[in-house]
Scaffold this active site. Structure first.
Site, PDB file in Angstrom:
ATOM      1  CG  ASP A  82      13.473   1.982   6.126  1.00 36.28           C
ATOM      2  OD1 ASP A  82      13.194   0.951   7.519  1.00 36.28           O
ATOM      3  OD2 ASP A  82      13.440   1.241   4.976  1.00 36.28           O
ATOM      4  CB  SER A  99      -0.841   0.101   1.014  1.00 34.87           C
ATOM      5  OG  SER A  99      -0.041   0.175   2.439  1.00 34.87           O
TER       6      SER A  99
END
Length: 165
Positions: A13, A2
Site C-alpha cells: 500500500d 498473519s
C-alpha cells in the site's frame, strides 16, 4: 491474518501510494504548480510516517495486528473508528486513492467532471486527518513503552542499590 500478511499489506500500500504521489509531484512541478506538488510531498511523508509508526507500535508494543481492536484500544477515537468501521475505512482509502488518480488524469484530460473531486476530496482530506491521529497515537504508545522500560530499570537499579547498602 498473519504478521507477514499485515506487513506485506502495509508495504505494498505504501509503495503504490507513494509511487503515485511522487509521479504527481514531478508532473505538477513540470506544470508550475509548486504548492500542489509540495502538498503531494507532505501527504507522502505523512502516509509513510503514520503507517510505519502504527505498524511498529502494534508489533513491538502491543504484539497485535495494526488494524485490530486490541492494537487500537488506547488510540485516538478517529483511529479506532477508522479501523472498526469498514465502510468508513473503505471510503477514506478509496477516496484518497481516487483523488490521486483524478489529480493525475486532470493533468491530461480536459473537462474532467468536477463532481468526482467533490465526492473523493473530502475522503482524501479526512484520511490525512486520520493519518495525523494515527501518527500521534502510535508515537504516544512507543513513548509509553520507552517510559515503562525506563521505570522498570530504575526500580531494578534502586532495588539492587538498596541490597548492596
Amino acid at each position: 491474518t498473519s504478521t507477514f500478511g499485515g506487513v506485506l499489506d502495509m508495504v505494498t500500500d505504501r509503495c503504490a501510494t507513494v509511487g503515485l504521489l511522487q509521479i504527481l509531484t514531478a508532473r505538477y512541478l513540470q506544470q508550475g504548480h509548486r504548492v500542489k506538488a509540495l502538498a503531494f510531498v507532505f501527504v507522502a511523508a505523512l502516509d509513510i510516517s503514520s503507517h510505519w509508526c502504527q505498524m511498529y507500535a502494534s508489533c513491538t508494543c502491543l504484539k497485535a495486528h495494526h488494524k485490530s481492536a486490541e492494537a487500537n484500544q488506547d488510540a485516538n477515537f478517529l483511529v479506532r473508528w477508522y479501523y472498526r468501521h469498514f465502510w468508513f475505512f473503505a471510503y477514506l482509502c478509496v477516496g484518497a486513492e481516487v483523488t490521486f488518480v483524478l489529480s493525475y488524469a486532470d493533468l491530461y484530460l480536459e473537462n474532467l467532471p468536477p463532481f468526482l473531486f467533490w465526492v473523493c476530496l473530502p475522503a482524501c482530506a479526512a484520511k490525512q486527518v486520520v493519518n495525523v491521529a494515527q501518527l500521534t497515537s502510535a508515537c504516544r504508545a512507543i513513548a509509553q513503552q520507552d517510559a515503562d522500560k525506563h521505570n522498570e530499570q530504575s526500580i531494578k537499579d534502586e532495588t539492587r542499590h538498596n541490597k548492596e547498602s
